[in-house]
Design a protein around this motif. Structure first.
Motif, PDB file in Angstrom:
ATOM      1  N   SER A 131      55.115  15.258  11.969  1.00  0.00           N
ATOM      2  CA  SER A 131      53.935  15.108  12.704  1.00  0.00           C
ATOM      3  C   SER A 131      53.328  15.949  13.256  1.00  0.00           C
ATOM      4  CB  SER A 131      54.556  13.478  13.872  1.00  0.00           C
ATOM      5  OG  SER A 131      55.419  14.649  14.469  1.00  0.00           O
ATOM      6  N   GLN A 132      53.848  16.984  13.840  1.00  0.00           N
ATOM      7  CA  GLN A 132      53.282  18.029  14.625  1.00  0.00           C
ATOM      8  C   GLN A 132      52.869  19.209  13.510  1.00  0.00           C
ATOM      9  OE1 GLN A 132      56.151  21.420  14.845  1.00  0.00           O
ATOM     10  NE2 GLN A 132      57.992  20.309  14.016  1.00  0.00           N
ATOM     11  N   HIS A 133      52.383  19.017  12.167  1.00  0.00           N
ATOM     12  CA  HIS A 133      51.481  19.327  11.078  1.00  0.00           C
ATOM     13  C   HIS A 133      50.772  18.571  10.321  1.00  0.00           C
ATOM     14  CE1 HIS A 133      55.165  21.902  10.524  1.00  0.00           C
ATOM     15  NE2 HIS A 133      56.111  21.437  10.454  1.00  0.00           N
ATOM     16  N   ILE A 134      50.714  17.539  10.950  1.00  0.00           N
ATOM     17  CA  ILE A 134      49.611  16.893  10.261  1.00  0.00           C
ATOM     18  C   ILE A 134      48.286  16.225  11.669  1.00  0.00           C
ATOM     19  CG2 ILE A 134      50.334  17.032   8.161  1.00  0.00           C
ATOM     20  CD1 ILE A 134      51.298  14.371   8.868  1.00  0.00           C
ATOM     21  N   VAL A 135      49.025  16.787  12.181  1.00  0.00           N
ATOM     22  CA  VAL A 135      47.862  16.743  13.871  1.00  0.00           C
ATOM     23  C   VAL A 135      46.678  15.914  13.447  1.00  0.00           C
ATOM     24  CG1 VAL A 135      49.514  16.503  15.650  1.00  0.00           C
ATOM     25  CG2 VAL A 135      47.960  18.673  14.964  1.00  0.00           C
ATOM     26  N   ASP A 136      45.864  17.089  13.070  1.00  0.00           N
ATOM     27  CA  ASP A 136      44.453  16.849  12.339  1.00  0.00           C
ATOM     28  C   ASP A 136      43.662  16.048  11.101  1.00  0.00           C
ATOM     29  OD1 ASP A 136      45.521  18.802  11.203  1.00  0.00           O
ATOM     30  OD2 ASP A 136      44.291  19.962  11.447  1.00  0.00           O
ATOM     31  N   CYS A 137      44.846  15.115  10.511  1.00  0.00           N
ATOM     32  CA  CYS A 137      44.610  14.613   9.558  1.00  0.00           C
ATOM     33  C   CYS A 137      44.214  13.111   9.836  1.00  0.00           C
ATOM     34  CB  CYS A 137      45.942  14.521   8.662  1.00  0.00           C
ATOM     35  SG  CYS A 137      46.878  15.766   7.656  1.00  0.00           S
ATOM     36  N   GLN A 138      42.746  12.991   9.192  1.00  0.00           N
ATOM     37  CA  GLN A 138      42.840  11.409   9.177  1.00  0.00           C
ATOM     38  C   GLN A 138      43.635  10.102   8.542  1.00  0.00           C
ATOM     39  OE1 GLN A 138      38.437  10.931   8.986  1.00  0.00           O
ATOM     40  NE2 GLN A 138      38.380   8.678   8.944  1.00  0.00           N
ATOM     41  N   TYR A 139      43.701  11.218   7.193  1.00  0.00           N
ATOM     42  CA  TYR A 139      45.041  10.193   6.116  1.00  0.00           C
ATOM     43  C   TYR A 139      45.484  11.046   5.992  1.00  0.00           C
ATOM     44  CZ  TYR A 139      39.632   8.455   5.626  1.00  0.00           C
ATOM     45  OH  TYR A 139      38.660   7.900   5.986  1.00  0.00           O
ATOM     46  N   ILE A 140      46.830   9.862   5.435  1.00  0.00           N
ATOM     47  CA  ILE A 140      47.513  10.160   4.983  1.00  0.00           C
ATOM     48  C   ILE A 140      48.254   9.599   3.970  1.00  0.00           C
ATOM     49  CG2 ILE A 140      49.243   8.628   6.235  1.00  0.00           C
ATOM     50  CD1 ILE A 140      51.247  10.947   6.814  1.00  0.00           C
ATOM     51  N   ILE A 141      48.675   9.588   2.295  1.00  0.00           N
ATOM     52  CA  ILE A 141      49.300   9.156   1.457  1.00  0.00           C
ATOM     53  C   ILE A 141      50.944   9.385   1.039  1.00  0.00           C
ATOM     54  CG2 ILE A 141      49.177   8.736  -1.485  1.00  0.00           C
ATOM     55  CD1 ILE A 141      46.827  10.016  -0.500  1.00  0.00           C
ATOM     56  N   ASP A 142      51.601   8.363   1.674  1.00  0.00           N
ATOM     57  CA  ASP A 142      53.391   9.083   1.868  1.00  0.00           C
ATOM     58  C   ASP A 142      53.443   7.535   1.864  1.00  0.00           C
ATOM     59  OD1 ASP A 142      55.855   9.406   3.679  1.00  0.00           O
ATOM     60  OD2 ASP A 142      54.918  10.969   4.360  1.00  0.00           O
ATOM     61  N   ASP A 143      55.491   7.217   1.504  1.00  0.00           N
ATOM     62  CA  ASP A 143      56.104   6.554   1.308  1.00  0.00           C
ATOM     63  C   ASP A 143      57.278   5.800   2.741  1.00  0.00           C
ATOM     64  OD1 ASP A 143      57.989   8.391   0.395  1.00  0.00           O
ATOM     65  OD2 ASP A 143      58.780   6.508  -0.368  1.00  0.00           O
ATOM     66  N   ARG A 144      56.671   6.626   3.314  1.00  0.00           N
ATOM     67  CA  ARG A 144      58.325   5.705   4.505  1.00  0.00           C
ATOM     68  C   ARG A 144      57.856   5.431   5.325  1.00  0.00           C
ATOM     69  NH1 ARG A 144      61.450  10.797   8.402  1.00  0.00           N
ATOM     70  NH2 ARG A 144      62.958   9.099   9.387  1.00  0.00           N
ATOM     71  N   PRO A 145      58.417   4.461   5.834  1.00  0.00           N
ATOM     72  CA  PRO A 145      57.463   3.216   6.782  1.00  0.00           C
ATOM     73  C   PRO A 145      57.745   3.784   7.908  1.00  0.00           C
ATOM     74  CG  PRO A 145      59.257   1.888   5.202  1.00  0.00           C
ATOM     75  CD  PRO A 145      59.279   3.413   5.197  1.00  0.00           C
ATOM     76  N   ARG A 168      42.488   6.566  12.521  1.00  0.00           N
ATOM     77  CA  ARG A 168      43.386   7.083  11.143  1.00  0.00           C
ATOM     78  C   ARG A 168      44.251   5.886  10.184  1.00  0.00           C
ATOM     79  NH1 ARG A 168      47.917  11.519  13.706  1.00  0.00           N
ATOM     80  NH2 ARG A 168      46.577  13.147  14.054  1.00  0.00           N
ATOM     81  N   VAL A 169      44.072   6.136   9.359  1.00  0.00           N
ATOM     82  CA  VAL A 169      44.049   4.880   7.913  1.00  0.00           C
ATOM     83  C   VAL A 169      45.709   5.690   6.887  1.00  0.00           C
ATOM     84  CG1 VAL A 169      43.910   3.305   5.757  1.00  0.00           C
ATOM     85  CG2 VAL A 169      42.007   4.179   7.879  1.00  0.00           C
ATOM     86  N   GLY A 170      46.746   5.099   6.790  1.00  0.00           N
ATOM     87  CA  GLY A 170      47.685   4.984   5.795  1.00  0.00           C
ATOM     88  C   GLY A 170      47.939   4.849   4.568  1.00  0.00           C
ATOM     89  N   PHE A 171      47.757   5.324   3.020  1.00  0.00           N
ATOM     90  CA  PHE A 171      47.949   4.605   2.087  1.00  0.00           C
ATOM     91  C   PHE A 171      49.307   5.471   1.411  1.00  0.00           C
ATOM     92  CE2 PHE A 171      43.503   5.553   2.687  1.00  0.00           C
ATOM     93  CZ  PHE A 171      43.555   4.751   3.036  1.00  0.00           C
ATOM     94  N   GLY A 172      49.881   4.262   0.197  1.00  0.00           N
ATOM     95  CA  GLY A 172      51.104   4.328  -0.611  1.00  0.00           C
ATOM     96  C   GLY A 172      51.590   4.390  -1.210  1.00  0.00           C
ATOM     97  N   LEU A 173      52.518   4.296  -2.359  1.00  0.00           N
ATOM     98  CA  LEU A 173      52.662   3.634  -3.147  1.00  0.00           C
ATOM     99  C   LEU A 173      53.911   2.437  -2.319  1.00  0.00           C
ATOM    100  CD1 LEU A 173      53.405   5.836  -6.527  1.00  0.00           C
ATOM    101  CD2 LEU A 173      51.611   4.189  -5.754  1.00  0.00           C
ATOM    102  N   PHE A 174      53.508   1.266  -3.316  1.00  0.00           N
ATOM    103  CA  PHE A 174      55.043  -0.149  -2.360  1.00  0.00           C
ATOM    104  C   PHE A 174      55.944   0.198  -3.220  1.00  0.00           C
ATOM    105  CE2 PHE A 174      56.595  -4.080  -3.772  1.00  0.00           C
ATOM    106  CZ  PHE A 174      56.688  -4.379  -3.109  1.00  0.00           C
ATOM    107  N   CYS A 175      57.189   0.540  -2.539  1.00  0.00           N
ATOM    108  CA  CYS A 175      58.928   0.094  -2.195  1.00  0.00           C
ATOM    109  C   CYS A 175      59.029  -0.966  -2.302  1.00  0.00           C
ATOM    110  CB  CYS A 175      58.981   1.583  -2.059  1.00  0.00           C
ATOM    111  SG  CYS A 175      57.954   3.048  -2.515  1.00  0.00           S
ATOM    112  N   GLU A 176      60.253  -1.226  -2.399  1.00  0.00           N
ATOM    113  CA  GLU A 176      61.142  -2.249  -2.003  1.00  0.00           C
ATOM    114  C   GLU A 176      60.947  -2.001  -0.296  1.00  0.00           C
ATOM    115  OE1 GLU A 176      63.137  -5.575  -1.498  1.00  0.00           O
ATOM    116  OE2 GLU A 176      62.019  -5.335  -3.492  1.00  0.00           O
ATOM    117  N   TYR A 177      61.505  -0.755   0.120  1.00  0.00           N
ATOM    118  CA  TYR A 177      62.136  -0.765   1.396  1.00  0.00           C
ATOM    119  C   TYR A 177      60.773  -0.289   2.319  1.00  0.00           C
ATOM    120  CZ  TYR A 177      60.857   4.504  -0.324  1.00  0.00           C
ATOM    121  OH  TYR A 177      60.083   5.381  -1.317  1.00  0.00           O
TER     122      TYR A 177
END
Length: 218
Positions: A131-145, A168-177
């Motif tokens: 979080s502290q590194h990406i406070v100025d991002c509007q979008y994220i691509i990540d898999d962790r819930p 803000r908007v989040g994107f990611g690859l679908f995983c079981e978790y």
């Protein structure tokens, strides 16, 4: 209007899950350890599954996966490079960020460059919270819930003087978790990068299209 995008690496740009299970298998054979064998064959239904199975030994597997020669041998997910190149070509900034030791920085950077990923703002390797590194991002691509939900909904992360009123908007690859996030507003999961690119096009302005409900003048 250009935006800043945070991009995760493990299970976002290459298959970390299978790699970790392969490492668990190796350790299970070397040690004759049934716990590692169980981890290698288990379905990771929750993000915490491997750490629950292996406890502190999970960090051993992570470190093995992030050895320089292992990082350099990984294959990017199909269409990941092309999609991020399109995002970059539209004038957006990209920050690659990964939960891995800083000692893995050089090999990770080389891997990104050698596979043709557009190198925009930076690469960040951290063992702490992102979080502290990406406070100025509007979008994220990540898999962790947890990362996706906090990015989109934790208002301590929102800085109106930086990103205005655009959500803000989040994107990611679908995983079981992370399947529990499939109907959460503001978070979009896809089974592969081809469909993920489609979501990015429809739900963000990263590819030159203003998504419904967002005023392009903001």
């Amino acid at each position: 209007m250009s935006a800043k995008v945070a991009v995760d690496i493990d299970d976002s740009l290459y298959d970390f899950n299978s790699l970790a299970q392969e490492m668990m298998s190796k350790v299970a054979i070397e040690r004759g350890d049934k716990i590692f064998q169980s981890g290698a064959y288990s379905t990771w239904n929750e993000w915490r599954t491997p750490s629950d199975l292996l406890d502190e030994e999970w960090q051993t597997i992570i470190d093995m996966c992030h050895r320089p020669h292992v990082i350099r041998s990984q294959t990017p997910f199909k269409n990941s490079v092309a999609t991020l190149q399109k995002i970059f070509d539209m004038g957006n900034d990209i920050v690659y960020i990964s939960n891995r030791s800083e000692s893995a920085y050089n090999a990770t950077y080389e891997w990104l460059v050698n596979h043709g990923f557009p190198m925009a703002k930076s690469l960040i390797c951290t063992t702490g919270e992102k979080s502290q590194h990406i406070v100025d991002c509007q979008y994220i691509i990540d898999d962790r819930p947890k990362t996706l939900v906090e990015f989109v909904y934790n208002y301590n992360w929102k800085y109106d003087d930086v990103i205005g009123m655009r959500p803000r908007v989040g994107f990611g690859l679908f995983c079981e978790y992370n399947r529990a996030l499939t109907d959460v507003p503001g978070i979009y999961l896809a089974p592969n990068w081809t469909l993920l690119e489609k979501y990015i096009e429809e739900k963000s302005d990263l590819l030159g299209r203003t998504p419904a409900g967002i005023n392009s003048s903001n």
